[in-house]
Design a protein around this motif. Structure first.
Motif, mmCIF file in Angstrom:
data_model
loop_
_atom_site.group_PDB
_atom_site.id
_atom_site.type_symbol
_atom_site.label_atom_id
_atom_site.label_comp_id
_atom_site.label_asym_id
_atom_site.label_seq_id
_atom_site.Cartn_x
_atom_site.Cartn_y
_atom_site.Cartn_z
ATOM 1 N N TRP A 65 0.845 -1.201 0.000
ATOM 2 C CA TRP A 65 0.000 0.000 0.000
ATOM 3 C C TRP A 65 0.879 1.250 0.000
ATOM 4 C CZ3 TRP A 65 -0.895 3.787 3.909
ATOM 5 C CH2 TRP A 65 -1.951 4.659 3.649
ATOM 6 N N LEU A 66 1.971 1.251 0.804
ATOM 7 C CA LEU A 66 2.887 2.404 0.833
ATOM 8 C C LEU A 66 3.488 2.645 -0.552
ATOM 9 C CD1 LEU A 66 4.678 1.814 4.259
ATOM 10 C CD2 LEU A 66 3.133 3.691 3.673
ATOM 11 N N PHE A 67 3.878 1.561 -1.205
ATOM 12 C CA PHE A 67 4.422 1.700 -2.558
ATOM 13 C C PHE A 67 3.358 2.262 -3.502
ATOM 14 C CE2 PHE A 67 7.992 -1.066 -1.358
ATOM 15 C CZ PHE A 67 9.009 -0.415 -2.028
ATOM 16 N N TRP A 68 2.132 1.782 -3.346
ATOM 17 C CA TRP A 68 1.028 2.250 -4.190
ATOM 18 C C TRP A 68 0.833 3.759 -4.011
ATOM 19 C CZ3 TRP A 68 -1.588 1.140 -8.260
ATOM 20 C CH2 TRP A 68 -2.795 1.805 -8.520
ATOM 21 N N ARG A 69 0.921 4.191 -2.759
ATOM 22 C CA ARG A 69 0.802 5.618 -2.470
ATOM 23 C C ARG A 69 1.909 6.396 -3.170
ATOM 24 N NH1 ARG A 69 -1.982 7.780 1.964
ATOM 25 N NH2 ARG A 69 -1.088 9.680 1.131
ATOM 26 N N ALA A 70 3.120 5.829 -3.089
ATOM 27 C CA ALA A 70 4.265 6.497 -3.722
ATOM 28 C C ALA A 70 4.050 6.603 -5.224
ATOM 29 C CB ALA A 70 5.546 5.724 -3.415
ATOM 30 N N SER A 78 1.177 6.590 -6.822
ATOM 31 C CA SER A 78 0.089 7.527 -7.064
ATOM 32 C C SER A 78 0.591 8.960 -6.969
ATOM 33 C CB SER A 78 -1.032 7.318 -6.045
ATOM 34 O OG SER A 78 -1.473 5.992 -6.104
ATOM 35 N N ALA A 79 1.451 9.206 -5.947
ATOM 36 C CA ALA A 79 1.983 10.559 -5.762
ATOM 37 C C ALA A 79 2.805 10.980 -6.973
ATOM 38 C CB ALA A 79 2.833 10.618 -4.501
ATOM 39 N N VAL A 80 3.613 10.040 -7.467
ATOM 40 C CA VAL A 80 4.444 10.344 -8.640
ATOM 41 C C VAL A 80 3.552 10.651 -9.839
ATOM 42 C CG1 VAL A 80 6.006 9.317 -10.328
ATOM 43 C CG2 VAL A 80 6.458 9.047 -7.883
ATOM 44 N N ASN A 81 2.512 9.819 -10.032
ATOM 45 C CA ASN A 81 1.633 10.012 -11.188
ATOM 46 C C ASN A 81 0.799 11.288 -11.058
ATOM 47 O OD1 ASN A 81 2.533 7.771 -12.459
ATOM 48 N ND2 ASN A 81 0.929 6.425 -11.661
ATOM 49 N N LYS A 95 1.840 14.170 -10.109
ATOM 50 C CA LYS A 95 2.628 15.354 -10.492
ATOM 51 C C LYS A 95 2.292 15.767 -11.934
ATOM 52 C CE LYS A 95 5.489 16.058 -6.937
ATOM 53 N NZ LYS A 95 6.472 15.078 -6.493
ATOM 54 N N PRO A 96 2.292 17.052 -12.202
ATOM 55 C CA PRO A 96 1.966 17.510 -13.550
ATOM 56 C C PRO A 96 3.022 17.107 -14.584
ATOM 57 C CG PRO A 96 2.784 19.331 -12.207
ATOM 58 C CD PRO A 96 2.639 18.169 -11.302
ATOM 59 N N ALA A 97 2.562 16.926 -15.799
ATOM 60 C CA ALA A 97 3.417 16.655 -16.956
ATOM 61 C C ALA A 97 4.348 15.465 -16.748
ATOM 62 C CB ALA A 97 4.242 17.890 -17.329
ATOM 63 N N GLY A 98 4.029 14.332 -17.384
ATOM 64 C CA GLY A 98 4.836 13.126 -17.220
ATOM 65 C C GLY A 98 6.203 13.263 -17.874
ATOM 66 N N THR A 99 7.127 13.783 -17.096
ATOM 67 C CA THR A 99 8.482 13.899 -17.634
ATOM 68 C C THR A 99 9.121 12.516 -17.657
ATOM 69 O OG1 THR A 99 9.314 14.336 -15.431
ATOM 70 C CG2 THR A 99 8.827 16.260 -16.798
ATOM 71 N N ASN A 100 10.212 12.417 -18.324
ATOM 72 C CA ASN A 100 10.929 11.146 -18.437
ATOM 73 C C ASN A 100 11.336 10.595 -17.075
ATOM 74 O OD1 ASN A 100 11.214 9.591 -20.622
ATOM 75 N ND2 ASN A 100 13.108 10.519 -21.385
ATOM 76 N N ILE A 101 11.785 11.531 -16.219
ATOM 77 C CA ILE A 101 12.286 11.095 -14.917
ATOM 78 C C ILE A 101 11.163 10.480 -14.076
ATOM 79 C CG2 ILE A 101 11.983 13.319 -13.688
ATOM 80 C CD1 ILE A 101 15.227 11.395 -13.489
ATOM 81 N N ASN A 102 9.966 11.026 -14.178
ATOM 82 C CA ASN A 102 8.818 10.477 -13.446
ATOM 83 C C ASN A 102 8.461 9.085 -13.961
ATOM 84 O OD1 ASN A 102 8.411 12.377 -11.547
ATOM 85 N ND2 ASN A 102 6.661 13.366 -12.528
ATOM 86 N N LYS A 103 8.535 8.931 -15.253
ATOM 87 C CA LYS A 103 8.212 7.644 -15.869
ATOM 88 C C LYS A 103 9.193 6.571 -15.379
ATOM 89 C CE LYS A 103 6.495 6.206 -20.383
ATOM 90 N NZ LYS A 103 6.653 6.409 -21.834
ATOM 91 N N ARG A 132 10.905 6.691 -12.646
ATOM 92 C CA ARG A 132 10.693 6.469 -11.215
ATOM 93 C C ARG A 132 9.548 5.477 -11.010
ATOM 94 N NH1 ARG A 132 9.963 11.979 -8.385
ATOM 95 N NH2 ARG A 132 12.028 12.383 -9.229
ATOM 96 N N THR A 133 8.485 5.650 -11.787
ATOM 97 C CA THR A 133 7.344 4.741 -11.706
ATOM 98 C C THR A 133 7.762 3.312 -12.046
ATOM 99 O OG1 THR A 133 5.894 6.542 -12.372
ATOM 100 C CG2 THR A 133 5.002 4.333 -12.526
ATOM 101 N N GLN A 134 8.524 3.207 -13.125
ATOM 102 C CA GLN A 134 8.990 1.866 -13.524
ATOM 103 C C GLN A 134 9.856 1.247 -12.434
ATOM 104 O OE1 GLN A 134 10.921 2.801 -17.201
ATOM 105 N NE2 GLN A 134 9.081 2.426 -18.433
ATOM 106 N N LEU A 135 10.719 2.079 -11.838
ATOM 107 C CA LEU A 135 11.608 1.596 -10.775
ATOM 108 C C LEU A 135 10.793 1.090 -9.587
ATOM 109 C CD1 LEU A 135 14.546 1.357 -9.754
ATOM 110 C CD2 LEU A 135 14.275 3.624 -8.759
ATOM 111 N N ILE A 136 9.789 1.888 -9.209
ATOM 112 C CA ILE A 136 8.972 1.494 -8.048
ATOM 113 C C ILE A 136 8.226 0.193 -8.339
ATOM 114 C CG2 ILE A 136 6.961 2.132 -6.661
ATOM 115 C CD1 ILE A 136 7.989 5.033 -6.812
#
Ligand code: CUA
Length: 167
Positions: free
Chosen positions: A18-23, A25-28, A30-38, A40-44
Motif C-alpha cells: 500500500w505504501l508503494f502504491w501511495r508512492a 500515485s503521488a508520482v503520477n 505530479k503535472p506533466a509526465g516527464t521522463n524522470i517520473n516515468k 521512477r514509476t517503472q523503478l517502483i
C-alpha cells in the motif's frame, strides 16, 4: 503458530504494498509526465514485483518445518560398553529428540544408516543430558555406534533401532 506468522507476514506485505502504491500515485499525480517520473514509476513497480517474488520465494520452505509439533523423545544412556535406548521403533518423518547421557565416561553417540553413513552425532557425557534432533526420511534399521574412544571394548558399543512409517 506458523499460520499466525503467515498472516502477520501477509498483513505487513499488504502495508508495504500500500505504501508503494501511495508512492506511485503521488508520482503520477505530479503535472506533466516527464521522463524522470516515468523512470521512477517503472523503478517502483520493479521493486514491488521483485519484493513480492522474493518474499513468496523465500517463504515457500519454512526453516523449521514441523518444529511446532512436539518431537518424539528417545532417552539414550551410554556406558562401558553398551548403549541403552528406551525405544526400539521410531516414527518416520517425525522429529526425534534424542536425550543422551552417560553413566561413566564420555561416549560419542553416532547414528548410522544401513550403508554405515554417519547421519548425526552428539556427545554422551556423565552428568549432562545433550539433545540431538533428527528427522528420519527413510525407513530401516539404524545403528548407534560410539565415536569417542572409551576403553578396551569401545568398538563393541553397538545398538540399533528401527524407523517405521507412522500408522
Ligand atoms: Cu563409548 Cu567409545
Amino acid at each position: 503458530m506458523q499460520s499466525t506468522i503467515f498472516v502477520i507476514t501477509l498483513v505487513l506485505m499488504a502495508v508495504v504494498g500500500w505504501l508503494f502504491w501511495r508512492a506511485v500515485s503521488a508520482v503520477n499525480g505530479k503535472p506533466a509526465g516527464t521522463n524522470i517520473n516515468k523512470r521512477r514509476t517503472q523503478l517502483i513497480w520493479g521493486m514491488v514485483i521483485a519484493g513480492v517474488l522474493i518474499s513468496v520465494g523465500s517463504m515457500r520452505e519454512w526453516p523449521y518445518a514441523g518444529a511446532s509439533e512436539k518431537p518424539v523423545v528417545v532417552n539414550v544412556v551410554g556406558g562401558q560398553w553398551w548403549w541403552e535406548i528406551d525405544k526400539e521403533s521410531l516414527p518416520l518423518h517425525t522429529e526425534i529428540e534424542f536425550r543422551v547421557t552417560s553413566e561413566d565416561v564420555n561416549h560419542g553417540m553416532g547414528i548410522f544408516n544401513e550403508d554405515l553413513q554417519l547421519l548425526a552425532q552428539v556427545q554422551g557425557m556423565p552428568g549432562y543430558v545433550n539433545k540431538l534432533y533428527y528427522t528420519f526420511d527413510k525407513p530401516g534399521t539404524y545403528q548407534v555406534l560410539c565415536l569417542e574412544f572409551c576403553g578396551v571394548a569401545h568398538h563393541d558399543m553397538i545398538n540399533e533401532f528401527e524407523v517405521v512409517a507412522a500408522e
